[in-house]
Write a protein that holds these residues in place. Sequence first.
Motif, short mmCIF file in Angstrom:
data_model
loop_
_atom_site.label_atom_id
_atom_site.label_comp_id
_atom_site.label_asym_id
_atom_site.label_seq_id
_atom_site.Cartn_x
_atom_site.Cartn_y
_atom_site.Cartn_z
N ASP A 11 7.21 32.37 -30.97
CA ASP A 11 6.83 32.16 -32.37
C ASP A 11 6.56 33.51 -33.03
N SER A 12 6.16 33.49 -34.29
CA SER A 12 6.05 34.73 -35.05
C SER A 12 4.99 35.68 -34.51
N GLU A 13 4.11 35.20 -33.64
CA GLU A 13 3.08 36.06 -33.09
C GLU A 13 3.64 37.16 -32.19
N VAL A 14 4.92 37.05 -31.79
CA VAL A 14 5.51 38.09 -30.95
C VAL A 14 5.87 39.33 -31.77
N LEU A 15 5.85 39.21 -33.08
CA LEU A 15 6.18 40.34 -33.95
C LEU A 15 4.96 41.25 -34.08
N ARG A 16 5.17 42.55 -33.88
CA ARG A 16 4.05 43.48 -34.02
C ARG A 16 4.51 44.77 -34.70
N LEU A 17 3.58 45.41 -35.40
CA LEU A 17 3.85 46.65 -36.11
C LEU A 17 3.62 47.83 -35.17
N VAL A 18 4.62 48.71 -35.07
CA VAL A 18 4.52 49.88 -34.19
C VAL A 18 5.00 51.12 -34.93
N GLU A 19 4.75 52.28 -34.34
CA GLU A 19 5.31 53.54 -34.80
C GLU A 19 6.47 53.90 -33.88
N LEU A 315 5.29 44.91 -45.09
CA LEU A 315 5.88 45.08 -43.77
C LEU A 315 4.98 44.52 -42.68
N GLU A 316 3.70 44.79 -42.76
CA GLU A 316 2.77 44.30 -41.73
C GLU A 316 2.61 42.79 -41.76
N GLN A 317 3.15 42.15 -42.78
CA GLN A 317 3.08 40.69 -42.90
C GLN A 317 4.42 40.02 -42.57
N THR A 318 5.27 40.70 -41.84
CA THR A 318 6.59 40.15 -41.52
C THR A 318 6.49 38.83 -40.77
N ALA A 319 5.48 38.69 -39.91
CA ALA A 319 5.31 37.41 -39.19
C ALA A 319 5.08 36.28 -40.19
N ALA A 321 6.08 36.25 -43.25
CA ALA A 321 7.35 36.06 -43.95
C ALA A 321 8.28 35.16 -43.14
N HIS A 322 8.36 35.39 -41.83
CA HIS A 322 9.16 34.53 -40.97
C HIS A 322 8.65 33.10 -41.01
N ASP A 323 7.33 32.93 -40.98
CA ASP A 323 6.75 31.58 -41.03
C ASP A 323 7.12 30.89 -42.34
N ALA A 324 7.13 31.64 -43.43
CA ALA A 324 7.46 31.05 -44.73
C ALA A 324 8.89 30.53 -44.74
N VAL A 325 9.82 31.28 -44.17
CA VAL A 325 11.21 30.83 -44.12
C VAL A 325 11.34 29.62 -43.19
N GLU A 326 10.68 29.68 -42.05
CA GLU A 326 10.75 28.57 -41.11
C GLU A 326 10.17 27.30 -41.71
N ALA A 327 9.19 27.44 -42.59
CA ALA A 327 8.56 26.28 -43.22
C ALA A 327 9.40 25.71 -44.36
N GLY A 328 10.53 26.36 -44.67
CA GLY A 328 11.40 25.85 -45.71
C GLY A 328 11.02 26.25 -47.11
N THR A 329 10.38 27.40 -47.27
CA THR A 329 10.00 27.88 -48.59
C THR A 329 11.23 27.93 -49.50
N VAL A 330 11.10 27.36 -50.69
CA VAL A 330 12.22 27.35 -51.65
C VAL A 330 12.28 28.70 -52.35
N GLY A 331 13.41 29.38 -52.25
CA GLY A 331 13.56 30.68 -52.85
C GLY A 331 13.92 31.71 -51.79
N LYS A 332 13.75 32.98 -52.13
CA LYS A 332 14.10 34.07 -51.23
C LYS A 332 12.84 34.80 -50.78
N VAL A 333 12.70 34.95 -49.47
CA VAL A 333 11.56 35.66 -48.89
C VAL A 333 11.96 37.11 -48.65
N LEU A 334 11.17 38.03 -49.21
CA LEU A 334 11.44 39.46 -49.10
C LEU A 334 10.25 40.18 -48.47
N VAL A 335 10.56 41.23 -47.75
CA VAL A 335 9.52 42.10 -47.17
C VAL A 335 9.66 43.47 -47.82
#
Length: 353
Positions: A11-19, A315-319, A321-335
């Motif tokens: 699930d989206s929790e595997v996404l993490r912010l790194v350098e 960017l740090e909210q990419t997880a 953003a993925h959840d929003a698309v998976e939930a069927g958000t109407v429109g375009k999800v951008l990061v």
Amino acid sequence: MRAIVYERTGDSEVLRLVERPRTDPGPGQVRVRVAVSGVNPTDWKARSGAHGPVPPGGLVPNQDGAGVVDAVGAGVDPARVGERVWIWEAAWRRPDGTAQEEIVLPARQAVPLPAGASFDLGASLGIPAMTAHRTLTVHPEGPAALGPSALAGRTVLVAGGAGAVGHAAIELARWSGANVVTTVSSPGKAALAAAAGAHHVVNYREPDAAEAIGKAAPDGVHIVVEVNPGANAELNQQVLTTNGVVVIYADGGGTHLPIPILPSMMSNTRLQFILVYTMPDTAKLQAVKDITAAAAVGALRVGTDAGLPLHRFRLEQTAAAHDAVEAGTVGKVLVDVTHAPEDPEQVHLPDEE
């Protein structure tokens, strides 16, 4: 540079912010400073494991994006440095998607963004627009390229006209001269489809949907752009003209497709399944050319007024953003990666999640 990575599927929790260290482009490559990354269903599905296991070193998600070329490799015109570009298939069979501040990729996958086209539009092209282009150009008697009058005299029925692919299909079909009909499930989605440019909008949940489509297309529908083939199989057969084609780009959550065999034979109905990643290379390059041309004249647009609302994340909210698309958000999800949006209130703050 900052990047979002995942080292295992889930699930989206595997996404993490790194350098990560910045990388110089090799021969035939460019490096793009990413302004905006676009998120599509294919991105969360890949993260969930649909495209196989994660290779050592992890993956950066997201296929689409837009930004500015800041370095080029050998064999690439140095004049491209400073060029505004839109990006396609960044993460297909590659470890690096657009959810990072800089990305190195083949030069042809960073396409010059027309003057006046925003980074938001550039990040909204890629998968949706290339898929839509393919749905409109696989008819056996239709054009291989889109543009003014390419679909003149034809009726295109776009199922789910409020979605990202549906939105692009409406715009590209109208730009190409088609009579555009779309089906939606609510008044709100009807307003979005109309704003995108559909000539006729039909609520498919109404019992007279086939009759309404028939009135909008008295000679029948030539091309159906289909997002839910199982649920719409009967309706499509009712409204298709002889030698019509149903182009299927999604499964609608189903696994089986009921086909009325004899009526389909009598009408010479064609079913065409498509996937943007595996379509012929010539088709990809034609799509890139036509999409850029459409964007240059304002035929492709984003934003609520254009029928495609934008939902922004950092960017740090990419997880999220993925959840929003998976939930069927109407429109375009951008990061927003390195881009500061004009309206900061559109950004989803961490405490809102």
